[in-house]
Design an enzyme around this catalytic site. Structure first.
Site, PDB file in Angstrom:
ATOM      1  N   TYR A 144       1.021  -1.039  -0.436  1.00  0.00           N
ATOM      2  CA  TYR A 144       0.276   0.007  -0.152  1.00  0.00           C
ATOM      3  C   TYR A 144       0.588   1.130  -0.132  1.00  0.00           C
ATOM      4  O   TYR A 144       0.856   1.879  -0.558  1.00  0.00           O
ATOM      5  CB  TYR A 144      -0.633   0.035   1.380  1.00  0.00           C
ATOM      6  CG  TYR A 144      -1.900   0.971   1.231  1.00  0.00           C
ATOM      7  CD1 TYR A 144      -3.357   1.527   0.400  1.00  0.00           C
ATOM      8  CD2 TYR A 144      -1.786   1.841   1.663  1.00  0.00           C
ATOM      9  CE1 TYR A 144      -4.084   2.538   0.522  1.00  0.00           C
ATOM     10  CE2 TYR A 144      -2.698   3.086   2.457  1.00  0.00           C
ATOM     11  CZ  TYR A 144      -3.752   3.337   1.695  1.00  0.00           C
ATOM     12  OH  TYR A 144      -4.453   4.188   1.855  1.00  0.00           O
ATOM     13  N   ASP A 145       2.140   1.689   0.515  1.00  0.00           N
ATOM     14  CA  ASP A 145       2.808   2.418   0.989  1.00  0.00           C
ATOM     15  C   ASP A 145       3.339   3.023  -0.321  1.00  0.00           C
ATOM     16  O   ASP A 145       3.228   3.773  -0.605  1.00  0.00           O
ATOM     17  CB  ASP A 145       3.411   2.383   2.918  1.00  0.00           C
ATOM     18  CG  ASP A 145       2.347   1.759   3.161  1.00  0.00           C
ATOM     19  OD1 ASP A 145       1.630   2.005   3.764  1.00  0.00           O
ATOM     20  OD2 ASP A 145       4.140   2.070   4.571  1.00  0.00           O
ATOM     21  N   SER A 188     -13.376   2.068  13.726  1.00  0.00           N
ATOM     22  CA  SER A 188     -15.050   0.761  13.389  1.00  0.00           C
ATOM     23  C   SER A 188     -14.410   0.045  13.983  1.00  0.00           C
ATOM     24  O   SER A 188     -15.071  -0.779  14.596  1.00  0.00           O
ATOM     25  CB  SER A 188     -14.895   0.399  11.493  1.00  0.00           C
ATOM     26  OG  SER A 188     -13.380   0.014  11.602  1.00  0.00           O
ATOM     27  N   ASN A 189     -13.224  -0.732  14.734  1.00  0.00           N
ATOM     28  CA  ASN A 189     -13.285  -1.845  15.307  1.00  0.00           C
ATOM     29  C   ASN A 189     -14.039  -1.307  16.531  1.00  0.00           C
ATOM     30  O   ASN A 189     -14.546  -2.320  17.279  1.00  0.00           O
ATOM     31  CB  ASN A 189     -11.452  -1.910  15.666  1.00  0.00           C
ATOM     32  CG  ASN A 189     -11.046  -3.471  14.701  1.00  0.00           C
ATOM     33  OD1 ASN A 189     -11.796  -3.486  13.521  1.00  0.00           O
ATOM     34  ND2 ASN A 189      -9.519  -3.443  14.878  1.00  0.00           N
ATOM     35  N   GLY A 206      -1.089   1.639  23.770  1.00  0.00           N
ATOM     36  CA  GLY A 206      -2.433   3.293  23.778  1.00  0.00           C
ATOM     37  C   GLY A 206      -1.990   4.575  24.261  1.00  0.00           C
ATOM     38  O   GLY A 206      -2.408   5.540  23.565  1.00  0.00           O
TER      39      GLY A 206
END
Length: 313
Positions: A144-145, A188-189, A206
């Site tokens: 993708y990158d 969404s997760n 986190g």
């Protein structure tokens, strides 16, 4: 009235763009192969007199007489673009070649939906458009990158060699209604896990940060970018400069949903950036003072309402 082609038009972002362009009185051709897009995203547009839906994969040439092209076709979440990495690279590279070839032939203006992923795991913070990035060319995210980086190269070379009118935007984390519930993205997760009462899973400690922009703000910037003078081509960062940690996002989702979900921690995936924040000075200057208007809590409420309805079906 313009005739506008939107590749990836049945996807999360593409469907919102199609809707906006139709509302402005344009004729829209929506191109999608439904790998991550869905007819459900554009179902409400099907009866519109100026909307045309075509099932097509942009790794193959496409012919149409159009005035503008928005190239949004490519799986954008890790779970989807890593499913078939060769196909992901082909979509970015061959898709760009095919769409640029079309733009050259019919003299259309074309906008590339690039990504903040071109910056990789950045060593500069926040990231200006002048930053060349810190990308692993052989990692899990490389399809993708590097595919998007190559697409930007192709756009610039078609512009230099063939005088194709191009625009490039680099999209930072965007969320909102019509996100795929299994796309593996953090917003969404967290929402799906909270609504189901499952543990909310955070990768790492986190404390890694992202900048979340609501989809309406992105679409506004995209349309403004297409309307800029031909001598301004970008690339332009389009995102929210306000940072949030993954832990802050999780707690916000829990608070809005009233969920009893607990937060659990898992190892950080390979090449996952620790920080991602756009410098949007260029967008403010060149896109008529554009900046995100919708705050995170407001945007999350709309997105959660969408997922509540989706999960209740």
């Amino acid at each position: 009235m313009k005739r506008i082609l939107v590749t990836g038009g049945a996807g999360f972002l593409g469907s919102h763009l199609c809707e906006r362009l139709l509302n402005e009185g344009n004729e829209v051709i929506c191109l999608d192969n439904y790998f991550t897009g869905s007819k459900g995203n554009i179902e409400h547009l099907m009866d519109h007199h100026y909307f045309e839906l075509v099932r097509h994969d942009i790794t193959n040439p496409f012919m149409a007489e159009v005035d503008e092209i928005y190239n949004f076709a490519c799986p954008a979440s890790p779970v989807h673009y890593q499913y078939n990495p060769i196909k992901t690279t082909k979509t970015s590279v061959m898709g760009a070649i095919n769409m640029l070839g079309l733009a050259k032939r019919v003299k259309a203006k074309i906008l590339q939906a690039s990504t903040s992923e071109v910056y990789g795991d950045p060593t500069i913070h926040p990231q200006p458009e002048s930053y060349w990035g810190n990308v692993n060319p052989i990692g899990l995210r490389s399809c993708y990158d590097e595919g998007k980086r190559c697409a930007e190269t192709l756009f610039m070379d078609y512009h230099k060699e063939n005088k194709v009118k191009i625009k490039i935007i680099r999209i930072f984390n965007t969320y909102g209604p019509r996100m795929h519930p299994q796309d593996g993205r953090v917003v969404s997760n967290f929402i799906v896990q909270a609504l189901k009462g499952e543990d909310i899973t955070i990768f790492g400690d986190g404390m890694q940060t992202r900048s979340f922009q609501y989809v309406d703000d992105l679409i506004e910037a995209t349309v403004r970018m297409m309307h800029t003078p031909d001598n301004f081509i970008g690339p332009v960062n389009v995102g929210n400069p306000k940072e949030f940690t993954m832990l802050q996002l999780a707690n916000e989702v829990i608070d809005i949903t009233g969920s009893k979900s607990k937060i659990t921690y898992l190892p950080l995936p390979q090449d996952d950036p620790m920080q991602r924040q756009p410098d949007i000075s260029l967008a403010r200057n060149e896109l008529s003072g554009w900046e995100p208007k919708i705050n995170l809590r407001e945007g999350l409420k709309s997105t959660i309402s969408y997922f509540e309805e989706l999960l209740s079906r």
